[in-house]
Write a protein that holds these residues in place. Sequence first.
Motif, PDB file in Angstrom:
ATOM      1  N   ALA A 157       0.835  -1.201   0.000  1.00 50.82           N
ATOM      2  CA  ALA A 157       0.000   0.000   0.000  1.00 50.82           C
ATOM      3  C   ALA A 157       0.873   1.255   0.000  1.00 50.82           C
ATOM      4  O   ALA A 157       0.597   2.227  -0.715  1.00 50.82           O
ATOM      5  CB  ALA A 157      -0.918  -0.003   1.218  1.00 50.82           C
ATOM      6  N   LEU A 158       1.936   1.218   0.791  1.00 45.85           N
ATOM      7  CA  LEU A 158       2.832   2.374   0.874  1.00 45.85           C
ATOM      8  C   LEU A 158       3.515   2.638  -0.463  1.00 45.85           C
ATOM      9  O   LEU A 158       3.456   3.748  -0.993  1.00 45.85           O
ATOM     10  CB  LEU A 158       3.883   2.137   1.950  1.00 45.85           C
ATOM     11  N   MET A 159       4.183   1.634  -1.015  1.00 43.58           N
ATOM     12  CA  MET A 159       4.946   1.835  -2.247  1.00 43.58           C
ATOM     13  C   MET A 159       4.030   2.164  -3.423  1.00 43.58           C
ATOM     14  O   MET A 159       4.334   3.029  -4.244  1.00 43.58           O
ATOM     15  CB  MET A 159       5.780   0.590  -2.557  1.00 43.58           C
ATOM     16  N   GLY A 160       2.902   1.469  -3.486  1.00 40.66           N
ATOM     17  CA  GLY A 160       1.956   1.774  -4.552  1.00 40.66           C
ATOM     18  C   GLY A 160       1.425   3.185  -4.453  1.00 40.66           C
ATOM     19  O   GLY A 160       1.278   3.882  -5.465  1.00 40.66           O
ATOM     20  N   GLY A 161       1.150   3.626  -3.230  1.00 38.88           N
ATOM     21  CA  GLY A 161       0.659   4.986  -3.021  1.00 38.88           C
ATOM     22  C   GLY A 161       1.688   6.035  -3.421  1.00 38.88           C
ATOM     23  O   GLY A 161       1.355   7.041  -4.063  1.00 38.88           O
ATOM     24  N   LEU A 162       2.944   5.810  -3.060  1.00 39.97           N
ATOM     25  CA  LEU A 162       3.997   6.766  -3.405  1.00 39.97           C
ATOM     26  C   LEU A 162       4.219   6.837  -4.916  1.00 39.97           C
ATOM     27  O   LEU A 162       4.363   7.919  -5.483  1.00 39.97           O
ATOM     28  CB  LEU A 162       5.306   6.389  -2.699  1.00 39.97           C
ATOM     29  N   VAL A 163       4.248   5.670  -5.560  1.00 38.55           N
ATOM     30  CA  VAL A 163       4.440   5.652  -7.014  1.00 38.55           C
ATOM     31  C   VAL A 163       3.257   6.330  -7.707  1.00 38.55           C
ATOM     32  O   VAL A 163       3.435   7.139  -8.629  1.00 38.55           O
ATOM     33  CB  VAL A 163       4.607   4.208  -7.528  1.00 38.55           C
ATOM     34  N   GLY A 164       2.043   6.020  -7.262  1.00 38.58           N
ATOM     35  CA  GLY A 164       0.864   6.635  -7.868  1.00 38.58           C
ATOM     36  C   GLY A 164       0.863   8.141  -7.712  1.00 38.58           C
ATOM     37  O   GLY A 164       0.569   8.879  -8.666  1.00 38.58           O
ATOM     38  N   ALA A 165       1.209   8.617  -6.520  1.00 42.61           N
ATOM     39  CA  ALA A 165       1.255  10.060  -6.279  1.00 42.61           C
ATOM     40  C   ALA A 165       2.322  10.730  -7.135  1.00 42.61           C
ATOM     41  O   ALA A 165       2.100  11.801  -7.714  1.00 42.61           O
ATOM     42  CB  ALA A 165       1.520  10.328  -4.800  1.00 42.61           C
ATOM     43  N   ALA A 166       3.491  10.100  -7.228  1.00 40.12           N
ATOM     44  CA  ALA A 166       4.586  10.677  -8.010  1.00 40.12           C
ATOM     45  C   ALA A 166       4.214  10.765  -9.489  1.00 40.12           C
ATOM     46  O   ALA A 166       4.419  11.802 -10.135  1.00 40.12           O
ATOM     47  CB  ALA A 166       5.852   9.843  -7.833  1.00 40.12           C
ATOM     48  N   LEU A 167       3.648   9.699 -10.037  1.00 41.67           N
ATOM     49  CA  LEU A 167       3.295   9.695 -11.452  1.00 41.67           C
ATOM     50  C   LEU A 167       2.205  10.718 -11.763  1.00 41.67           C
ATOM     51  O   LEU A 167       2.272  11.427 -12.779  1.00 41.67           O
ATOM     52  CB  LEU A 167       2.842   8.300 -11.880  1.00 41.67           C
ATOM     53  N   ALA A 168       1.206  10.810 -10.901  1.00 37.56           N
ATOM     54  CA  ALA A 168       0.128  11.770 -11.135  1.00 37.56           C
ATOM     55  C   ALA A 168       0.647  13.202 -11.046  1.00 37.56           C
ATOM     56  O   ALA A 168       0.258  14.075 -11.827  1.00 37.56           O
ATOM     57  CB  ALA A 168      -0.996  11.543 -10.119  1.00 37.56           C
ATOM     58  N   SER A 169       1.539  13.445 -10.087  1.00 38.27           N
ATOM     59  CA  SER A 169       2.102  14.779  -9.928  1.00 38.27           C
ATOM     60  C   SER A 169       2.996  15.137 -11.111  1.00 38.27           C
ATOM     61  O   SER A 169       2.964  16.264 -11.626  1.00 38.27           O
ATOM     62  CB  SER A 169       2.901  14.851  -8.616  1.00 38.27           C
ATOM     63  N   LEU A 170       3.802  14.175 -11.581  1.00 39.02           N
ATOM     64  CA  LEU A 170       4.649  14.401 -12.751  1.00 39.02           C
ATOM     65  C   LEU A 170       3.804  14.657 -13.995  1.00 39.02           C
ATOM     66  O   LEU A 170       4.105  15.542 -14.801  1.00 39.02           O
ATOM     67  CB  LEU A 170       5.559  13.196 -12.980  1.00 39.02           C
ATOM     68  N   ASP A 171       2.746  13.876 -14.164  1.00 36.35           N
ATOM     69  CA  ASP A 171       1.877  14.026 -15.321  1.00 36.35           C
ATOM     70  C   ASP A 171       1.215  15.399 -15.348  1.00 36.35           C
ATOM     71  O   ASP A 171       0.954  15.968 -16.414  1.00 36.35           O
ATOM     72  CB  ASP A 171       0.806  12.927 -15.309  1.00 36.35           C
ATOM     73  N   GLY A 173       2.666  17.990 -14.366  1.00 35.34           N
ATOM     74  CA  GLY A 173       3.706  18.976 -14.627  1.00 35.34           C
ATOM     75  C   GLY A 173       4.138  19.745 -13.397  1.00 35.34           C
ATOM     76  O   GLY A 173       4.670  20.860 -13.506  1.00 35.34           O
ATOM     77  N   ASP A 174       3.946  19.147 -12.224  1.00 38.88           N
ATOM     78  CA  ASP A 174       4.301  19.842 -10.987  1.00 38.88           C
ATOM     79  C   ASP A 174       5.801  20.073 -10.888  1.00 38.88           C
ATOM     80  O   ASP A 174       6.595  19.231 -11.307  1.00 38.88           O
ATOM     81  CB  ASP A 174       3.848  19.023  -9.771  1.00 38.88           C
ATOM     82  N   PRO A 175       6.201  21.193 -10.282  1.00 32.38           N
ATOM     83  CA  PRO A 175       7.629  21.423 -10.008  1.00 32.38           C
ATOM     84  C   PRO A 175       8.080  20.524  -8.869  1.00 32.38           C
ATOM     85  O   PRO A 175       7.243  19.950  -8.145  1.00 32.38           O
ATOM     86  CB  PRO A 175       7.671  22.903  -9.601  1.00 32.38           C
ATOM     87  N   PRO A 176       9.400  20.367  -8.696  1.00 35.53           N
ATOM     88  CA  PRO A 176       9.918  19.443  -7.667  1.00 35.53           C
ATOM     89  C   PRO A 176       9.335  19.643  -6.276  1.00 35.53           C
ATOM     90  O   PRO A 176       8.990  18.668  -5.601  1.00 35.53           O
ATOM     91  CB  PRO A 176      11.423  19.727  -7.686  1.00 35.53           C
ATOM     92  N   GLU A 177       9.204  20.898  -5.839  1.00 30.81           N
ATOM     93  CA  GLU A 177       8.704  21.118  -4.479  1.00 30.81           C
ATOM     94  C   GLU A 177       7.258  20.652  -4.315  1.00 30.81           C
ATOM     95  O   GLU A 177       6.860  20.172  -3.251  1.00 30.81           O
ATOM     96  CB  GLU A 177       8.834  22.595  -4.075  1.00 30.81           C
ATOM     97  N   ARG A 178       6.473  20.769  -5.390  1.00 34.17           N
ATOM     98  CA  ARG A 178       5.081  20.308  -5.327  1.00 34.17           C
ATOM     99  C   ARG A 178       5.030  18.778  -5.334  1.00 34.17           C
ATOM    100  O   ARG A 178       4.206  18.166  -4.645  1.00 34.17           O
ATOM    101  CB  ARG A 178       4.291  20.873  -6.502  1.00 34.17           C
ATOM    102  N   ILE A 179       5.913  18.152  -6.116  1.00 39.77           N
ATOM    103  CA  ILE A 179       5.965  16.687  -6.151  1.00 39.77           C
ATOM    104  C   ILE A 179       6.258  16.145  -4.762  1.00 39.77           C
ATOM    105  O   ILE A 179       5.606  15.222  -4.274  1.00 39.77           O
ATOM    106  CB  ILE A 179       7.034  16.189  -7.142  1.00 39.77           C
TER     107      ILE A 179
END
Length: 199
Positions: A157-171, A173-179
């Motif tokens: 749950a933890l790793m899946g949540g982090l990966v999902g959040a990172a991909l959605a934030s990258l998609d 176009g968030d800047p690094p601090e927002r990611i």
Amino acid sequence: MADGLRERKKRRTRRALADAALRLFAERGYEQTTVADIAAAAEVSTRTFFAYFPTREDVVFADTDERIAVMRETLTALPGGTPPVRAVHRMVEQVFATDGGMFGPARATRTALVLTRPELRAKALERLLTAQQIFTDWLRTAYPKLDAVAAATVSGALMGGLVGAALASLDRGDPPERIRAELEHAVTLIARGLIAIDE
């Protein structure tokens, strides 16, 4: 001293290869870029490339491998009895404080490659499963009452949540601090399940 210099040189060479690879992938395309091209751009031999990366696919994950190592070191260094939520926040803090990777200038190139190339998605899954296993092992050591299934459930749950959040934030176009903020928020959302471990 010699060992320190040697390790710094190795890190510089590894980073030079990874940077050259991502630059060439962006300029020429993944299929059109060979290991020899990458080695030449980094001013090393092809043999040196293979001393650092088993395959061309693996160079895409140079930063990921560094983060997995940091994750392992961070969890190992935690004092006994560290609550899972605190452990996760500390792990995220250390892992995503490293240079490059999803916060680096090549993050869009890396993400696009991983999402579009089946062989790279397979490599990404390998890394994800490795990270999950590291956290699962830490949980079972820190909380012996957890059985293998419960520990794997929390870790997944933890790793899946982090990966999902990172991909959605990258998609988005968030800047690094927002990611990073989104990753911290993801940990907060998952924290309720981790808190239950202490109960």
